[in-house]
Design a protein around this motif. Sequence first.
Motif, PDB file in Angstrom:
ATOM      1  N   ARG A  26      38.671  38.276 -46.816  1.00  0.00           N
ATOM      2  CA  ARG A  26      39.887  39.354 -47.269  1.00  0.00           C
ATOM      3  C   ARG A  26      40.991  38.492 -47.859  1.00  0.00           C
ATOM      4  O   ARG A  26      41.440  37.238 -47.382  1.00  0.00           O
ATOM      5  CB  ARG A  26      40.346  39.815 -45.721  1.00  0.00           C
ATOM      6  CG  ARG A  26      41.639  40.398 -45.584  1.00  0.00           C
ATOM      7  CD  ARG A  26      41.832  41.223 -44.518  1.00  0.00           C
ATOM      8  NE  ARG A  26      40.995  42.358 -44.511  1.00  0.00           N
ATOM      9  CZ  ARG A  26      40.735  43.436 -43.703  1.00  0.00           C
ATOM     10  NH1 ARG A  26      41.717  43.329 -42.506  1.00  0.00           N
ATOM     11  NH2 ARG A  26      39.930  44.355 -43.540  1.00  0.00           N
ATOM     12  N   ARG A  85      44.922  38.318 -49.471  1.00  0.00           N
ATOM     13  CA  ARG A  85      46.173  39.241 -49.185  1.00  0.00           C
ATOM     14  C   ARG A  85      47.139  38.673 -50.307  1.00  0.00           C
ATOM     15  O   ARG A  85      46.844  37.764 -50.884  1.00  0.00           O
ATOM     16  CB  ARG A  85      46.710  38.360 -47.930  1.00  0.00           C
ATOM     17  CG  ARG A  85      46.128  39.066 -46.643  1.00  0.00           C
ATOM     18  CD  ARG A  85      46.887  38.611 -45.317  1.00  0.00           C
ATOM     19  NE  ARG A  85      46.203  39.093 -44.158  1.00  0.00           N
ATOM     20  CZ  ARG A  85      46.673  39.220 -43.111  1.00  0.00           C
ATOM     21  NH1 ARG A  85      48.082  38.856 -42.856  1.00  0.00           N
ATOM     22  NH2 ARG A  85      45.911  39.561 -41.835  1.00  0.00           N
ATOM     23  N   ASP A 121      44.414  51.792 -44.106  1.00  0.00           N
ATOM     24  CA  ASP A 121      45.372  50.641 -43.997  1.00  0.00           C
ATOM     25  C   ASP A 121      45.129  50.117 -42.347  1.00  0.00           C
ATOM     26  O   ASP A 121      44.832  50.693 -41.411  1.00  0.00           O
ATOM     27  CB  ASP A 121      46.760  50.935 -44.201  1.00  0.00           C
ATOM     28  CG  ASP A 121      46.830  51.404 -45.580  1.00  0.00           C
ATOM     29  OD1 ASP A 121      46.207  50.785 -46.482  1.00  0.00           O
ATOM     30  OD2 ASP A 121      47.691  52.335 -45.982  1.00  0.00           O
ATOM     31  N   LEU A 154      49.373  45.978 -43.086  1.00  0.00           N
ATOM     32  CA  LEU A 154      48.280  45.576 -44.144  1.00  0.00           C
ATOM     33  C   LEU A 154      48.043  46.912 -45.110  1.00  0.00           C
ATOM     34  O   LEU A 154      47.361  47.695 -44.477  1.00  0.00           O
ATOM     35  CB  LEU A 154      47.252  44.811 -43.739  1.00  0.00           C
ATOM     36  CG  LEU A 154      47.573  43.951 -42.833  1.00  0.00           C
ATOM     37  CD1 LEU A 154      46.268  42.963 -42.526  1.00  0.00           C
ATOM     38  CD2 LEU A 154      48.480  42.885 -43.241  1.00  0.00           C
ATOM     39  N   GLN A 155      48.340  46.913 -46.363  1.00  0.00           N
ATOM     40  CA  GLN A 155      47.998  48.050 -47.327  1.00  0.00           C
ATOM     41  C   GLN A 155      46.712  47.641 -48.053  1.00  0.00           C
ATOM     42  O   GLN A 155      46.678  46.568 -48.760  1.00  0.00           O
ATOM     43  CB  GLN A 155      48.869  48.233 -48.143  1.00  0.00           C
ATOM     44  CG  GLN A 155      48.907  49.538 -49.080  1.00  0.00           C
ATOM     45  CD  GLN A 155      49.979  49.724 -49.891  1.00  0.00           C
ATOM     46  OE1 GLN A 155      50.139  49.006 -50.993  1.00  0.00           O
ATOM     47  NE2 GLN A 155      50.638  50.731 -49.884  1.00  0.00           N
ATOM     48  N   ARG A 156      45.766  48.562 -47.904  1.00  0.00           N
ATOM     49  CA  ARG A 156      44.413  48.029 -48.596  1.00  0.00           C
ATOM     50  C   ARG A 156      44.747  48.482 -50.138  1.00  0.00           C
ATOM     51  O   ARG A 156      45.004  49.478 -50.547  1.00  0.00           O
ATOM     52  CB  ARG A 156      43.226  48.856 -48.111  1.00  0.00           C
ATOM     53  CG  ARG A 156      41.830  48.382 -48.477  1.00  0.00           C
ATOM     54  CD  ARG A 156      40.756  49.271 -47.778  1.00  0.00           C
ATOM     55  NE  ARG A 156      40.841  49.245 -46.457  1.00  0.00           N
ATOM     56  CZ  ARG A 156      40.391  48.465 -45.533  1.00  0.00           C
ATOM     57  NH1 ARG A 156      39.482  47.562 -46.075  1.00  0.00           N
ATOM     58  NH2 ARG A 156      40.296  48.500 -44.237  1.00  0.00           N
ATOM     59  N   GLN A 216      56.708  42.016 -41.117  1.00  0.00           N
ATOM     60  CA  GLN A 216      55.683  42.881 -41.550  1.00  0.00           C
ATOM     61  C   GLN A 216      54.979  43.672 -40.472  1.00  0.00           C
ATOM     62  O   GLN A 216      54.762  43.344 -39.380  1.00  0.00           O
ATOM     63  CB  GLN A 216      54.840  41.857 -42.081  1.00  0.00           C
ATOM     64  CG  GLN A 216      53.348  42.401 -42.648  1.00  0.00           C
ATOM     65  CD  GLN A 216      52.375  41.387 -42.805  1.00  0.00           C
ATOM     66  OE1 GLN A 216      52.689  40.535 -43.874  1.00  0.00           O
ATOM     67  NE2 GLN A 216      51.352  41.278 -42.169  1.00  0.00           N
ATOM     68  N   TYR A 256      55.299  45.001 -45.404  1.00  0.00           N
ATOM     69  CA  TYR A 256      54.081  44.863 -45.432  1.00  0.00           C
ATOM     70  C   TYR A 256      53.415  43.889 -46.124  1.00  0.00           C
ATOM     71  O   TYR A 256      54.094  43.405 -47.215  1.00  0.00           O
ATOM     72  CB  TYR A 256      53.288  46.436 -46.053  1.00  0.00           C
ATOM     73  CG  TYR A 256      53.860  46.674 -47.364  1.00  0.00           C
ATOM     74  CD1 TYR A 256      52.784  46.618 -48.138  1.00  0.00           C
ATOM     75  CD2 TYR A 256      54.956  47.222 -47.745  1.00  0.00           C
ATOM     76  CE1 TYR A 256      52.835  46.881 -49.775  1.00  0.00           C
ATOM     77  CE2 TYR A 256      55.459  47.632 -48.998  1.00  0.00           C
ATOM     78  CZ  TYR A 256      54.182  47.448 -49.942  1.00  0.00           C
ATOM     79  OH  TYR A 256      54.454  47.727 -51.117  1.00  0.00           O
ATOM     80  N   THR A 257      52.163  43.737 -46.331  1.00  0.00           N
ATOM     81  CA  THR A 257      51.115  42.832 -47.156  1.00  0.00           C
ATOM     82  C   THR A 257      50.107  43.590 -47.669  1.00  0.00           C
ATOM     83  O   THR A 257      49.471  44.406 -46.982  1.00  0.00           O
ATOM     84  CB  THR A 257      50.982  41.740 -46.271  1.00  0.00           C
ATOM     85  OG1 THR A 257      51.917  40.919 -45.984  1.00  0.00           O
ATOM     86  CG2 THR A 257      49.888  40.708 -47.455  1.00  0.00           C
ATOM     87  N   ARG A 258      49.722  43.467 -48.927  1.00  0.00           N
ATOM     88  CA  ARG A 258      48.524  44.342 -49.408  1.00  0.00           C
ATOM     89  C   ARG A 258      47.282  43.195 -49.142  1.00  0.00           C
ATOM     90  O   ARG A 258      47.564  42.192 -49.329  1.00  0.00           O
ATOM     91  CB  ARG A 258      48.822  44.276 -50.995  1.00  0.00           C
ATOM     92  CG  ARG A 258      49.901  45.281 -51.138  1.00  0.00           C
ATOM     93  CD  ARG A 258      49.986  45.465 -52.935  1.00  0.00           C
ATOM     94  NE  ARG A 258      50.744  46.588 -53.225  1.00  0.00           N
ATOM     95  CZ  ARG A 258      51.156  46.898 -54.477  1.00  0.00           C
ATOM     96  NH1 ARG A 258      50.919  46.013 -55.467  1.00  0.00           N
ATOM     97  NH2 ARG A 258      52.198  47.842 -54.540  1.00  0.00           N
ATOM     98  N   PHE A 259      46.292  43.685 -49.224  1.00  0.00           N
ATOM     99  CA  PHE A 259      44.897  42.882 -49.144  1.00  0.00           C
ATOM    100  C   PHE A 259      43.717  43.676 -49.770  1.00  0.00           C
ATOM    101  O   PHE A 259      43.758  45.117 -50.052  1.00  0.00           O
ATOM    102  CB  PHE A 259      44.590  42.720 -47.696  1.00  0.00           C
ATOM    103  CG  PHE A 259      44.195  43.952 -46.836  1.00  0.00           C
ATOM    104  CD1 PHE A 259      42.598  44.224 -46.626  1.00  0.00           C
ATOM    105  CD2 PHE A 259      44.890  44.928 -46.176  1.00  0.00           C
ATOM    106  CE1 PHE A 259      42.239  45.322 -45.947  1.00  0.00           C
ATOM    107  CE2 PHE A 259      44.337  45.927 -45.555  1.00  0.00           C
ATOM    108  CZ  PHE A 259      42.974  46.107 -45.509  1.00  0.00           C
ATOM    109  N   VAL A 298      49.751  45.951 -37.881  1.00  0.00           N
ATOM    110  CA  VAL A 298      50.010  44.745 -37.159  1.00  0.00           C
ATOM    111  C   VAL A 298      50.297  45.080 -35.723  1.00  0.00           C
ATOM    112  O   VAL A 298      50.792  46.002 -35.329  1.00  0.00           O
ATOM    113  CB  VAL A 298      51.303  43.984 -37.791  1.00  0.00           C
ATOM    114  CG1 VAL A 298      51.574  42.512 -36.936  1.00  0.00           C
ATOM    115  CG2 VAL A 298      51.139  43.564 -39.063  1.00  0.00           C
TER     116      VAL A 298
END
Length: 384
Positions: free
Chosen positions: A111, A113, A74, A186-188, A183, A101-104, A77
């Motif tokens: 990329r 999101r 992950d 970023l969560q993969r 946020q 958080y935001t996923r990507f 930010v």
Amino acid sequence: MLEAIASILAQTRSVDQIIIWDDGSEDGTEDAVAQIEDRRVQYFAATNAGKSAALNRAMQHATGDYIWICDDDDVLVEDAAETLAGVLDTEASIGIVGGSYTRFSDGRDGRQRTGPGYWPDLSAGPPLRHLLEDIFLFQNAMLVRRSCYDRVGPFREDLHRSIDYDMIVRLATRFPVHMVEKQVFLQRKHDGLRGPAAQRHAASHVENVWAKQDAEVFLGLRTHVPLSLLRAMYDGNPETVSRAACLQRGAAYARHGLWDEAMSDFEAGVEAAPETPLAETELSICRRAVSGKHGVTPPPEALARLSLLRRGSVAGRDLAGGLGRGLLWSIRRAASERDLRETLRLLGLLRRTGLRLQSASGGAREVGPSLRERSQIPAAAYDW
């Protein structure tokens, strides 16, 4: 991994120590870390013992007052440390601070999101209530005082998954959680096989896997969710507050598929004030009990116990009706997904709960007592 480490090194507020624990990997982690020339980075290699064991051993080498646990795939930010640590610096009463958080995912088109998936309405109720109902806060998004970890004890090494959920609930039942509206990582997202090598599962089956593991976690958390703490969530007359606490714990266990425990709490709640109608706040608890993301699967024994409650008292009737209202949400979801079998199954459950909220004489339901859910739990309640 290198992108994750780079995002830590690039923080606007410098991180004092970065521990990389290699749990028996065979992907060249040691060679990759050797490329990093930064005195803050400390690399440890060990034979594979699982994530919990790795975290427990790494924690023994941590020297700071604040602990930040980050996964290797992950991305943080850049001002996450500044945001989270700033709260702990200025608010001594807060033990845990978290953010969103935001996923990507990375693909041929670059990329992409998406949103965080499940995210509760944090404007209603304290963070602990939301955490008991579903996991939404992750370790990458949390900064925790070292003293808090010391008090609740090590990560459970008998768990293969939901390790973070178990620890977060244990922390949140002992210390206030403060959420920031920002946020922080970023969560993969992964499309391939996931989980420990001995328990691989396809990403498409992830919900079923996590639901089963979350249920195991909550079985072990029963003594970590005392009714005294849940009573502190509410403001009202003592009988109604006690009932609401039982219903709230029951709702959490129902959402995790643990209906025997849920029904025990529902029965205790009804017994606390059997002839007093449920307050609107209590009906909301009942609705949430059967509108979770993992679906509704009460076994026949639970339905039989619910039927007895429904016929036995005013509060029992209201409880069953509140559960029925919650089932409507699940029915609508199943119908919108064109899942006819699930829709019919839930309609059958709905019939058994007694949806109509009416008095024994057939008129409108009697209004319940005043009951308010607090947005924050008083600090003294954590000393149980």
